[in-house]
Design a protein around this motif. Structure first.
Motif, PDB file in Angstrom:
ATOM      1  N   ARG A  67       0.786  -1.138   0.058  1.00 34.38           N
ATOM      2  CA  ARG A  67      -0.076   0.067   0.051  1.00 34.38           C
ATOM      3  C   ARG A  67       0.840   1.263   0.153  1.00 34.38           C
ATOM      4  O   ARG A  67       0.378   2.375  -0.279  1.00 34.38           O
ATOM      5  N   LYS A  68       2.262   1.056   0.302  1.00 37.57           N
ATOM      6  CA  LYS A  68       3.057   2.239   0.352  1.00 37.57           C
ATOM      7  C   LYS A  68       2.787   3.184   1.018  1.00 37.57           C
ATOM      8  O   LYS A  68       2.648   4.696   0.449  1.00 37.57           O
ATOM      9  N   GLU A  69       2.410   3.170   2.483  1.00 39.05           N
ATOM     10  CA  GLU A  69       1.905   4.513   3.253  1.00 39.05           C
ATOM     11  C   GLU A  69       3.191   4.868   3.810  1.00 39.05           C
ATOM     12  O   GLU A  69       4.563   4.276   3.724  1.00 39.05           O
ATOM     13  N   LYS A  70       3.037   5.831   4.448  1.00 42.59           N
ATOM     14  CA  LYS A  70       4.171   6.440   5.355  1.00 42.59           C
ATOM     15  C   LYS A  70       4.560   5.510   6.443  1.00 42.59           C
ATOM     16  O   LYS A  70       3.599   5.224   7.265  1.00 42.59           O
ATOM     17  N   ILE A  71       5.771   5.393   6.768  1.00 40.48           N
ATOM     18  CA  ILE A  71       6.366   4.458   7.867  1.00 40.48           C
ATOM     19  C   ILE A  71       6.054   5.532   9.309  1.00 40.48           C
ATOM     20  O   ILE A  71       6.737   6.385   9.419  1.00 40.48           O
ATOM     21  N   PRO A  72       5.586   4.806  10.133  1.00 38.98           N
ATOM     22  CA  PRO A  72       5.311   5.775  11.622  1.00 38.98           C
ATOM     23  C   PRO A  72       6.671   6.132  11.955  1.00 38.98           C
ATOM     24  O   PRO A  72       7.623   5.087  12.235  1.00 38.98           O
ATOM     25  N   ALA A  73       6.715   7.280  12.499  1.00 39.16           N
ATOM     26  CA  ALA A  73       8.030   7.614  13.080  1.00 39.16           C
ATOM     27  C   ALA A  73       8.644   6.830  14.362  1.00 39.16           C
ATOM     28  O   ALA A  73       9.774   6.378  14.480  1.00 39.16           O
ATOM     29  N   VAL A  74       7.634   6.262  14.894  1.00 39.27           N
ATOM     30  CA  VAL A  74       7.879   5.390  16.213  1.00 39.27           C
ATOM     31  C   VAL A  74       8.727   4.094  15.887  1.00 39.27           C
ATOM     32  O   VAL A  74       9.605   3.630  16.682  1.00 39.27           O
TER      33      VAL A  74
END
Ligand code: SF4
Ligand code: SF4
Ligand code: SF4
Length: 205
Positions: A67-74
């Motif tokens: 889905r190529k979503e943004k990777i969470p900063a955590v």
């Protein structure tokens, strides 16, 4: 990246599936560990972007369905990465210690390594599919180890005078890094995609 990089993903399938019948295949993981600890003090996470079979699997196969979503900063936080490192390494160490000296020890250790390969691959594929191909690589214990051993080595250089801030480099970065930032990028996997994408030759190693 190397010419063979896109094809290395097949090795994960061979070890994960073949290892269920031939546990000795699990010892391939020791080669991976050795390569990581030999390369990372000089080239940081170069192994991740060029030689890791699982990295290849998610980058070139799973990326087609991701889905190529943004990777969470955590995921990049060491508050998560260090516990994950000790949890997985500790669990594997505990299981290896518990079979030492028992019958068929060689096979049992091989199967522990195969199991570890399967578990981490399943996690990487799930995160890769529903989030982003390299999501697992932001907190994988072996990626964390390379970051700590040589994260500041072999850094990407940005010629700020050439840069036109088009951000093409950031669009192709599988680790979703802030490529033009002049700060050291200890999680750069040295895949070279940003260098190829830059229209102004502003990037090099
Ligand atoms: S972070 Fe882990 S799975 Fe990803 S490429 Fe590096 S060693 Fe392989
Ligand atoms: S900064 Fe460039 S070389 Fe590093 S991971 Fe991103 S695309 Fe690859
Ligand atoms: S692709 Fe090149 S010119 Fe564009 S923002 Fe990145 S470094 Fe700058």
């Amino acid at each position: 990246m190397l010419k063979i990089t896109p094809y290395l993903g097949i090795l994960v399938l061979i070890v994960s599936i073949g290892g269920l019948w031939y546990p000795a295949l699990g010892y391939f993981m020791l080669l991976v560990f050795a390569a990581i600890f030999l390369i990372s003090p000089f080239r940081g996470r170069w192994f991740c972007g060029n030689l890791c079979p699982r990295g290849s699997l998610v980058d070139f196969w799973i990326s087609k369905i991701s889905r190529k979503e943004k990777i969470p900063a955590v995921f990049r936080s060491f508050w998560l990465r260090i516990p994950v490192f000790f949890l997985l390494m500790g669990f594997m160490g505990y299981r290896v210690m518990s079979v030492i000296g028992t019958l068929n020890m060689f096979e049992k250790i091989g199967m522990i390594l195969v199991t570890m390969c399967i578990v981490t691959t399943v996690i990487a594929v799930i995160f890769g599919t529903f989030l982003s191909p390299r999501a697992w690589c932001t907190f994988c214990p072996m990626g964390t180890a390379q970051n700590l051993l040589g994260g500041k080595k072999y850094q990407l250089q940005v010629k700020q005078e050439n840069c036109i801030s088009c951000k093409k480099c950031e669009k192709v970065c599988p680790m979703q890094l802030d490529v033009c930032n002049s700060e050291a990028m200890s999680d750069c996997i040295k895949c070279g995609r940003c260098v190829e994408a830059c229209p102004k030759d502003a990037l090099c190693f």
